[in-house]
Every structure is written in C-alpha cells, then in structure tokens.
Design an enzyme around this catalytic site. Structure first.
Site, short mmCIF file in Angstrom:
data_model
loop_
_atom_site.label_atom_id
_atom_site.label_comp_id
_atom_site.label_asym_id
_atom_site.label_seq_id
_atom_site.Cartn_x
_atom_site.Cartn_y
_atom_site.Cartn_z
N LEU A 19 0.86 -1.18 0.00
CA LEU A 19 0.00 0.00 0.00
C LEU A 19 0.89 1.23 0.00
CD1 LEU A 19 -2.72 -0.83 2.70
CD2 LEU A 19 -2.98 -0.96 0.23
N ASP A 20 0.42 2.32 -0.59
CA ASP A 20 1.18 3.56 -0.53
C ASP A 20 1.35 3.99 0.92
OD1 ASP A 20 1.17 3.57 -3.25
OD2 ASP A 20 -0.38 5.09 -3.47
N ARG A 21 2.39 4.73 1.17
CA ARG A 21 2.67 5.18 2.54
C ARG A 21 1.49 5.92 3.16
NH1 ARG A 21 4.32 9.92 4.43
NH2 ARG A 21 4.77 10.67 2.34
N ARG A 59 -5.24 6.37 -7.70
CA ARG A 59 -4.96 7.80 -7.63
C ARG A 59 -4.80 8.42 -9.02
NH1 ARG A 59 0.07 7.85 -3.58
NH2 ARG A 59 -0.13 10.12 -3.86
N ASN A 97 5.46 3.58 0.07
CA ASN A 97 5.16 2.19 0.34
C ASN A 97 4.12 2.08 1.45
OD1 ASN A 97 6.88 1.12 -1.58
ND2 ASN A 97 8.64 1.42 -0.23
#
Length: 555
Positions: free
Chosen positions: A268-270, A368, A462
């Site tokens: 997953l994105d940070r 996104r 991350n």
C-alpha cells in the site's frame, strides 16, 4: 535422454557419473525464504563437474526454460575442455586483513539475505520510541549503511558517487564524512579522490534521525499460524527504506507485538490506510501472492474525492506509465501498461464524494492516477491533486504540455519546498535534497524551526503501519497490547532527554524540524475489503468516509 521433472522447470547435465538436477531460481518467491537457491545451483554445478568420469565424448548440456545466459556461457566454455577445471583467479586484496574483512562483509550480507525479511535482535535494540504531539518518534541513533560498489560506479571518485547517488546531504557533508573516516572503503579510510573498484565495500556510519509517524495503533484484524492481517494507518512504511527504519511496520510489529520474520504479500502507498496482509510462513505467502498475481483476489477501496462524482458505475481503462521509478510518479499514457478500475459513488456531502474503488489490476498508484485522469482527484492527495501537473492537475491526461523530464524536474523542485515526494534508494539515501536551514544550537528541544519550509521530509510511497496507542488509549481498545515477552520497552509517553544522543558533526542535530500536521500524514484512501478463494477480510471504515463528514471537522 530421459528428462526428469521436479517441481517446475529444471535442467540436467548428461554424461555425469551421477545424474543430478539443478533447481531453477525462484525469482519473486526467493524473498519468501528460499534465497539460497542460486547458491545451491552453483555448488551443485561445481560438484558435478569435478565428479564427472572422463569420457571420449564431449561434455554436453541440455537447457530448459529461461536459463541465465551467463551460466550457459560458463558451462559451454568448459564443455569441450579437459575435465580439470581451472577457475579464474580472484582479484587479490592488498593484505590478509582486507581479505578477511571482505569475507566477513560478504558473509554478513549472505546471512542477512538468508534471514529476510527478519532482522537480528541487535537491530531492534538500536533505539526506542516515544510519543509526542500525536506522533510516534524515534530517538536518534548511530547506524552503518553498507553496500558493494555497483558496476556504474567503478572508476568514479567516491565523493562524486555519493554526491550524485545519495542526495540526502550536500556534497560538503559527504566530503567531511570521508575525511573524518565515517565513510570508509573496505573498512579503511580513503582520500576524497579515491576511485572505486569492483567489489569495494562501502560503509557509511551516520547519526540517524527518523521521520515521525502517527501514534495510532496497529489493529490486528486476523492472526493465525500462517497469516497476520492488520488495519494499517497512514504514514508508516512497511519496511526500512529512505528515512524510515524503526518507524516501519515490520519493526513495530516485531518490537511491540513479537511478530517477526513476516513476509510481505502486497503493498500500500505510505499515505494509504487499510488492510495489509503478511505471511508467517513461506508457503502461505507464496500462495496468497500467486492468488493476487492471478487476479483471484477482489479488492475494494474507499476514498473521498473533489466534487460530485457521476452516478452509476464508471470504468477507467486508461493505461498507466511510470514516469520515474526513482521518485515514484506515474501518469496516464498510451505507452503505459493496461489497467482497469471501476468507481461507484457512495455518498455526496455537497462538496466532496465518497467513492467505492475496485482495481481489477495492480499498477502503481492506479486508483490515484485514474481519479486524477477523470478529474476527481482525492481531496488531500499531495501528489496527484497538485498544480505541478498543470492547470488542470492532469485531468484528461493534460499535464500542461510538459515532457516527462520537465515534469520530474518540477516535481523535485516542488518537493524541496513542500516535502511530499518519496524515494526508496538502497544505500542510506534519505530522500531528495533537504530544504536549506540556518544552523541553530543544540540543547533546547522547544526551539522552533527557523524556516517555514522546515517540515519533515516524507520519503516513501510504500505501505505503512499503525503504532500502538499511549497507555490511556490502550485500555479503551481491543487491539493486541505490547507484550513484555518481546524484550523491548514500550514507547515512552513523553520525550526523555536522557535517551537522546547528540553528534557534533550531525547536520540534523543542528536543526529543529517542525512536526508534521495531521493532514500531512493521511490521505483519504483506504483499503477496505479483500477476498480470495476461501477467505475474506474487512476493516472498519475511517471517519472521513461517513456521509455527514466535512472538511471543517479536521481543521
């Protein structure tokens, strides 16, 4: 010749006294506990060559599947030669101590790879946490980064390499590190004009300051002997990278939940919150990873976007291209990879909409980027809802007529002022160039930053994890508590000056950075539900997904 199949694909060398099978490298699966396969291949090959009985027939080899051309060339070269194999002579070190140091470094590197994704206990003991202003913080500590010289660095001066490749600090700081001996080659001091050679071991000892993250708790959604499923809050990377090490999911879970050697299954994105799955065994990790790769896993996300999103199910199939892996930025482009996302409006509060997102593929930043392209970006997306993509913010693929190079240059320029890009480099790089600050004296912790741009650099796109709550909050939740059996002290509920180390040469010891604001640590994108063959997991929705929620509630 009979071909023996064992597992997936293998290759056999005939004419040997004992037939044997060489295992193929496990590629992506190597990270799940079988990192020694390549080394085993080399040992098996060498042993087989030496054990071969002389024959009048030439030595032949049959290859299957996707064999490394370097290995193929090596075997072919010896195939028609005498069976007495003469291996190439290694580059000799200058002295015995250097040889031993290099051997030690390589053994440590192999040991680390073999233990992935876990870390030794002394790594966990490097420092500890404390809570302050709603943030989880790490006391500064000393850490030594090590790496072997990359091919593109050979014959370059060490100062030039660090100034070019690792831009966390200005060249003057790296020059000082070389002169003072904190940056060494093969454990020895070198001049600033030293030219790097093959197999040189670089080590850089730094006084490390990590970026703060949210102090919210990690919630265990499900846990058994094979898998751990958590509800991840925004702001914490999954594993050490960039400026993050102890403020990462794997370190927090290990130090406070005694959950070690977890295998990462997906990312997953940070800034994204929600479901995060870890394998506790290599077999389970490989199984779930394969299900995701085969698109057998259904994923549902929720997000809050600008404006009144159209009714009905909206599908976006625009291909996505990575503009720069180095800084982690993508865009819609005909040259990109095929991908598909469906969107459906859940609610509208008069200014913003909550959207249900179902990515059918797993491209980087897919949700996104597709929302940006549709003209309904996530309201607090610091990257894809920004004028750096042009007046239309990338709507319809319009990035203001910039080339990719110009876009990356503009992104880096904006980052230096706003600090929201992420970089994941492999040798202690702590992000892009830090904003310039005037130096201030050490000591007074309450001294404010001297520049309006002195905000925390957030360096990774991350996955992130939720830290534990402070003592008063833990009693009101059902989350797993910090176990004393972990051998690590729980986070301090307040800053303890006695635990702080100060280095007179440390750049960041001379600067007091402002704490990030809550909105700097969160993006309104949440991994809500995952379901696969025979399993399903779900989290609670965040408060910003409520129909009656408004932006004024967080101001």
């Amino acid at each position: 010749m009979n071909i023996t199949k064992f597992g997936t694909f293998y290759r056999m060398l005939p004419n040997f006294q004992h037939h044997f099978i060489l295992k193929m490298p496990r590629h992506a699966q190597t990270q799940h506990g079988d990192a020694t396969v390549d080394e085993e291949n080399i040992v098996l090959l060498k042993n087989a060559i030496y054990q071969t009985v002389p024959s009048t027939e030439p030595l032949t080899c049959t290859w299957f599947y996707n064999v490394d051309p370097n290995v193929r060339n090596y075997v072919t070269a010896i195939a028609n030669q005498d069976l007495k194999v003469v291996l190439p002579e290694k580059r000799k070190a200058d002295n015995t101590e250097q040889v031993e140091a290099l051997k030690k470094a390589r053994l440590e590197t192999k040991a680390l790879k073999a233990k992935r994704p876990g870390f030794s206990d002394d790594r966990y003991d490097e420092t500890s946490y404390y809570f302050e202003n709603g943030l989880r913080k790490v006391y500064p500590y000393y850490f030594t980064f090590t790496t072997f010289t990359k091919g593109r660095w050979v014959d370059d001066k060490i100062l030039d390499v660090f100034s070019r490749e690792f831009r966390a600090h200005p060249p003057e700081e790296y020059k000082r590190s070389i002169l003072t001996g904190s940056l060494k080659v093969n454990y020895e001091c070198v001049p600033v004009d030293y030219k790097l050679k093959h197999n040189d071991l670089l080590s850089n000892t730094v006084h490390r300051h990590e970026v703060p993250v949210t102090d919210q708790a990690i919630t265990i959604v499900h846990m058994d002997e094979d898998i751990v499923v958590i509800n991840k809050p925004a702001s914490i990377p999954v594993h050490p990278c960039g400026r993050y090490r102890h403020n990462t999911v794997v370190f927090i879970l290990a130090k406070e939940y005694n959950l070690k050697n977890l295998r990462t299954i997906h990312r997953l994105d940070r800034l994204t919150s929600g479901l995060l799955l870890f394998g506790r065994t290599p077999k389970k990790a490989r199984l779930l990873e394969q299900q995701i790769r085969n698109r057998d896993v259904e994923k549902e996300y929720v997000c809050r976007v600008e404006g009144n999103f159209p009714d009905g199910i909206i599908e976006c199939k625009e291909p996505i291209e990575v503009v720069s892996y180095k800084i982690g930025v993508c865009k819609v482009s005909p040259k990109g990879k095929d991908c598909s996302t469906t969107f459906e409006k859940i609610s509208y509060n008069g200014t913003t909409s909550v959207i249900l997102c179902k990515p059918l593929t797993g491209r980087m930043h897919q949700i996104r980027v597709h929302l940006q392209y549709l003209g309904y970006p996530i309201i607090n997306d610091p990257l894809y809802n920004h004028e750096v993509f042009g007046p239309l913010k990338g709507r319809g693929g319009d990035i203001g007529g910039r080339t990719d190079e110009e876009l990356v240059k503009d992104l880096i320029h904006v980052h230096n002022a706003e600090n929201w890009l992420g970089v994941d480099e492999d040798f202690g790089s702590e992000g892009l160039i830090l904003p310039k600050h005037d130096h201030i004296e050490n000591g007074d912790k309450d001294v404010e930053a001297v520049s309006e741009t002195s905000t925390i650099v957030n360096d990774d796109l991350n996955k992130i994890d939720k830290p534990l709550l402070v003592e008063e909050e833990k009693e009101q939740t059902n989350t797993v508590s910090v176990g004393t059996q972990t051998g690590h002290d729980p986070p301090d509920t307040a800053y303890n000056k006695e635990k702080t180390t100060v280095d007179e040469h440390c750049y960041e010891c001379k600067v007091r950075f402002k704490d990030p604001k809550p909105n700097d640590l969160i993006m309104y994108l949440h991994a809500w539900k995952y379901r696969g063959p025979g399993w399903a997991y779900e989290t609670e929705l965040p408060n910003w997904a409520d129909k009656a929620w408004s932006e004024t509630a967080v101001e």
